[in-house]
Design a protein around this motif. Structure first.
Motif, mmCIF file in Angstrom:
data_model
loop_
_atom_site.group_PDB
_atom_site.id
_atom_site.type_symbol
_atom_site.label_atom_id
_atom_site.label_comp_id
_atom_site.label_asym_id
_atom_site.label_seq_id
_atom_site.Cartn_x
_atom_site.Cartn_y
_atom_site.Cartn_z
ATOM 1 N N HIS A 59 0.872 -1.181 0.000
ATOM 2 C CA HIS A 59 0.000 0.000 0.000
ATOM 3 C C HIS A 59 0.909 1.232 0.000
ATOM 4 C CE1 HIS A 59 -3.079 -2.817 1.962
ATOM 5 N NE2 HIS A 59 -3.483 -2.565 0.721
ATOM 6 N N GLU A 62 2.072 3.679 3.312
ATOM 7 C CA GLU A 62 2.588 2.984 4.490
ATOM 8 C C GLU A 62 4.107 2.951 4.339
ATOM 9 O OE1 GLU A 62 0.503 -0.756 4.515
ATOM 10 O OE2 GLU A 62 -1.446 0.237 4.365
ATOM 11 N N ARG A 101 -3.175 4.626 -0.826
ATOM 12 C CA ARG A 101 -3.290 3.199 -0.530
ATOM 13 C C ARG A 101 -3.363 2.379 -1.817
ATOM 14 N NH1 ARG A 101 -4.852 -0.077 3.533
ATOM 15 N NH2 ARG A 101 -6.368 -1.710 3.206
ATOM 16 N N HIS A 145 3.403 -3.864 6.454
ATOM 17 C CA HIS A 145 2.341 -2.862 6.308
ATOM 18 C C HIS A 145 2.329 -1.919 7.510
ATOM 19 C CE1 HIS A 145 -0.098 -4.678 2.964
ATOM 20 N NE2 HIS A 145 0.715 -5.690 3.263
ATOM 21 N N SER A 146 1.527 -0.845 7.355
ATOM 22 C CA SER A 146 1.187 0.058 8.448
ATOM 23 C C SER A 146 -0.294 0.376 8.291
ATOM 24 C CB SER A 146 2.011 1.342 8.378
ATOM 25 O OG SER A 146 3.381 1.055 8.269
HETATM 26 ZN ZN ZN Z 1 -1.210 -2.107 4.105
#
Ligand code: ZN
Length: 343
Positions: A59, A62, A101, A145-146
């Motif tokens: 994404h 992130e 994203r 991810h974040s």
């Molecule tokens: Zn993510």
């Protein structure tokens, strides 16, 4: 040369050494008609041994994972490797460059696009390239991810239960080595089309995680992810213990397990309002406890609304913005779970 759909990559991912190149996506719209959309890819390998695929930028908004993958490539040398590693710090580069994203090219969410496919747009094409050419070379996939722009997460490893006892035990062991403060247990297929599912289906060991969020970069989350990556790569005999120690590895601490599958519940707004959280990330709440106060946006005289916790547990995710619409999740509550019950 590796080809898939409109994607190509000239980097040699076999021979020993340290090299970087690009995954080139051809996409003929008005802006890119005479361009390749380039996503950097790196390889460091000893020429034998197990291989890890290290992914950031799945994404675009992130950032911890993008930096960890780039930093590992910068700081590791061929002599540090017992096996090999493929570095893909900006998997969805169109999303990365638009700080988004999803991909602006086709609206594609990369982590819903696996295993990918041909003739289905850039996002599924890139996912298919990873499934066809990168996952089969790897024994371990690490996808960092974040929370992204809309949310902040506990610093947490995902432990996906596949139902295959041996694979689940191995991934539980890896989650304990990665040792973020929290481990979120999820059932297989809970996020359809994610990289986790494609890697697990191919028989790879898989670690994905959440590090902070809010579309910013958290130094604490970055440090935790970096430490986890060093421990994981050393434990899986990808890099030497000496390299992990040189790059600052510290001992794993205990991780706390929470049920992010059937037991977790969202706290969801049902009116346009300003949401005032009454609890913070990682707080433990009881069922029925007031957790959010909603201030109706347009009527100062209207009653303020209190949202309560649907279950007892820990606050695992919180919404970044205070302005909410009906259907917006403000918090997610996850019950604790004993790791002894998992495998
Ligand atoms: Zn993510």
């Amino acid at each position: 040369m590796l080809y898939y759909d409109t994607i190509s990559c000239a980097l040699d991912l076999n021979a020993a050494g340290k090299r970087s190149g690009w995954v080139d996506l051809a996409h003929s719209d008005h802006i890119h008609a005479y361009s390749a959309i380039r996503s950097p890819i790196g390889w460091i390998g000893s020429g034998s041994g197990p291989v890890a695929l290290i992914v950031g930028g799945n994404h675009g908004d992130e950032y911890e994972g993008q930096i960890i993958a780039r930093r590992l490539f910068a700081e590791l040398q061929p002599e540090d490797m017992l096996g090999g590693a493929i570095f893909l710090p900006a998997l969805n580069m169109p999303a990365v460059t638009s700080r988004s994203r999803i991909s602006p090219l086709d609206g594609g969410n990369m982590n819903r696009a696996f295993p990918g496919g041909e003739g289905q747009g850039p996002t599924r094409g890139l996912a298919g390239f990873v499934t066809r050419h990168l996952i089969p070379r790897a024994q371990l996939v690490l996808d960092i991810h974040s929370g992204g722009g809309t949310s902040e997460y506990l610093d947490a490893t995902y432990l996906t239960l596949t139902g295959n006892a041996e694979a689940d035990r191995h991934n539980l062991e890896l989650a304990r080595v990665f040792a973020l403060p929290w481990t979120m247990v999820v059932p297989m297929g809970s996020t359809g089309g994610d990289l986790d599912s494609a890697a697990l289906a191919a028989g790879c060991a898989m670690i994905s995680c959440e590090l902070g969020g809010m579309g910013t970069l958290s130094r604490d989350s970055l440090r935790l992810g970096w430490q986890g990556a060093l421990r994981l790569l050393a434990a899986q005999r990808i890099i030497t213990d000496a390299a992990a120690d040189r790059l600052g590895r510290v001992k794993a601490e205990d991780t706390r397990f929470v049920d992010m599958g059937g037991g977790s519940r969202h706290v969801t707004a049902m009116t346009q309002a300003l949401a005032e959280p009454l609890v913070g990330l990682a707080d433990h709440v009881e069922a029925g406890q007031p957790v959010v106060k909603l201030h109706p946006l347009f009527d100062l005289g209207a009653e303020r609304l209190t949202l309560t916790a649907p279950v007892a547990g820990y606050v695992a995710i919180r919404r970044t913005g205070a302005m909410v619409q009906p259907g917006d999740h403000v918090l997610t509550i996850t019950p604790g779970i004993s790791p002894d019950t998992l495998t």
